[in-house]
Design a protein around this motif. Sequence first.
Motif, PDB file in Angstrom:
ATOM      1  N   MET A  34       0.836  -1.076  -0.017  1.00  6.59           N
ATOM      2  CA  MET A  34       0.119   0.105  -0.067  1.00  6.59           C
ATOM      3  C   MET A  34       0.787   1.299   0.177  1.00  6.59           C
ATOM      4  SD  MET A  34      -2.904  -1.216  -0.382  1.00  6.59           S
ATOM      5  CE  MET A  34      -3.620   0.539  -0.368  1.00  6.59           C
ATOM      6  N   LYS A  35       1.939   1.078   0.878  1.00  3.86           N
ATOM      7  CA  LYS A  35       2.792   2.420   0.632  1.00  3.86           C
ATOM      8  C   LYS A  35       3.433   2.730  -0.591  1.00  3.86           C
ATOM      9  CE  LYS A  35       4.341   1.926   5.346  1.00  3.86           C
ATOM     10  NZ  LYS A  35       5.490   1.589   6.296  1.00  3.86           N
ATOM     11  N   SER A  36       3.770   1.377  -1.541  1.00  5.57           N
ATOM     12  CA  SER A  36       4.358   1.572  -2.835  1.00  5.57           C
ATOM     13  C   SER A  36       3.355   2.051  -3.812  1.00  5.57           C
ATOM     14  CB  SER A  36       4.839   0.511  -3.341  1.00  5.57           C
ATOM     15  OG  SER A  36       6.302   0.313  -2.741  1.00  5.57           O
ATOM     16  N   VAL A  37       1.926   1.765  -3.623  1.00  7.56           N
ATOM     17  CA  VAL A  37       0.920   2.215  -4.419  1.00  7.56           C
ATOM     18  C   VAL A  37       0.666   3.710  -4.266  1.00  7.56           C
ATOM     19  CG1 VAL A  37      -1.669   2.270  -4.630  1.00  7.56           C
ATOM     20  CG2 VAL A  37      -0.354   0.032  -4.291  1.00  7.56           C
ATOM     21  N   PHE A  38       1.025   4.153  -3.474  1.00 10.61           N
ATOM     22  CA  PHE A  38       0.963   5.522  -3.070  1.00 10.61           C
ATOM     23  C   PHE A  38       2.027   6.251  -3.432  1.00 10.61           C
ATOM     24  CE2 PHE A  38      -2.823   4.211  -0.637  1.00 10.61           C
ATOM     25  CZ  PHE A  38      -3.703   4.559  -1.474  1.00 10.61           C
ATOM     26  N   ILE A  39       3.341   5.861  -3.050  1.00  9.73           N
ATOM     27  CA  ILE A  39       4.359   6.626  -3.205  1.00  9.73           C
ATOM     28  C   ILE A  39       5.359   5.591  -3.779  1.00  9.73           C
ATOM     29  CG2 ILE A  39       6.454   7.839  -2.210  1.00  9.73           C
ATOM     30  CD1 ILE A  39       4.429   9.072  -0.057  1.00  9.73           C
ATOM     31  N   PRO A  40       5.689   5.367  -5.090  1.00  8.22           N
ATOM     32  CA  PRO A  40       6.674   4.357  -5.182  1.00  8.22           C
ATOM     33  C   PRO A  40       8.053   4.333  -4.759  1.00  8.22           C
ATOM     34  CG  PRO A  40       5.493   5.200  -7.300  1.00  8.22           C
ATOM     35  CD  PRO A  40       5.168   6.190  -5.886  1.00  8.22           C
ATOM     36  N   GLY A  41       8.410   3.460  -4.149  1.00 11.43           N
ATOM     37  CA  GLY A  41       9.558   3.349  -3.308  1.00 11.43           C
ATOM     38  C   GLY A  41       9.551   3.455  -1.798  1.00 11.43           C
ATOM     39  N   LEU A  42       8.425   3.780  -1.375  1.00 13.03           N
ATOM     40  CA  LEU A  42       8.557   3.842  -0.066  1.00 13.03           C
ATOM     41  C   LEU A  42       8.036   2.362   0.691  1.00 13.03           C
ATOM     42  CD1 LEU A  42       8.015   5.767   2.216  1.00 13.03           C
ATOM     43  CD2 LEU A  42       5.392   5.671   2.129  1.00 13.03           C
ATOM     44  N   GLY A  43       7.526   1.458  -0.189  1.00 14.37           N
ATOM     45  CA  GLY A  43       7.413   0.200   0.439  1.00 14.37           C
ATOM     46  C   GLY A  43       8.770  -0.249   0.559  1.00 14.37           C
ATOM     47  N   GLU A  44       9.445  -0.275  -0.613  1.00 16.38           N
ATOM     48  CA  GLU A  44      10.845  -0.826  -0.498  1.00 16.38           C
ATOM     49  C   GLU A  44      11.489  -0.376   0.695  1.00 16.38           C
ATOM     50  OE1 GLU A  44       9.488   0.169  -3.073  1.00 16.38           O
ATOM     51  OE2 GLU A  44       9.196  -1.477  -4.579  1.00 16.38           O
ATOM     52  N   LEU A  45      11.477   0.976   1.008  1.00 13.92           N
ATOM     53  CA  LEU A  45      12.256   1.666   2.203  1.00 13.92           C
ATOM     54  C   LEU A  45      11.842   0.972   3.293  1.00 13.92           C
ATOM     55  CD1 LEU A  45      14.346   3.841   2.508  1.00 13.92           C
ATOM     56  CD2 LEU A  45      12.347   5.562   2.758  1.00 13.92           C
TER      57      LEU A  45
END
Length: 79
Positions: free
Chosen positions: A33-44
């Motif tokens: 869900m983090k990557s859906v809204f801000i790409p790269g945030l899920g990986e971070l």
Amino acid sequence: MKTLVYIIFLSVTSMSALNLPKEESLLITSPVMKSVFIPGLGELSIGAKNQAKFFGSVEIALWLTIMQSAMSRERHQSN
């Protein structure tokens, strides 16, 4: 734009349809869900800093290209 909203909607509903235990569900859906809204945030959030930088940089480059293309089109149409 409608296609993007449709894809996000399907992604969210399919993730919520998984009948996983609460601990596993949070583990999977939170970075997604983090990557859906801000790409790269899920990986971070999972500690993959190099991948987060890559995805974030690619996303910024794509948006800048789209903005430049739109500005260029407006200039050509006004002339």
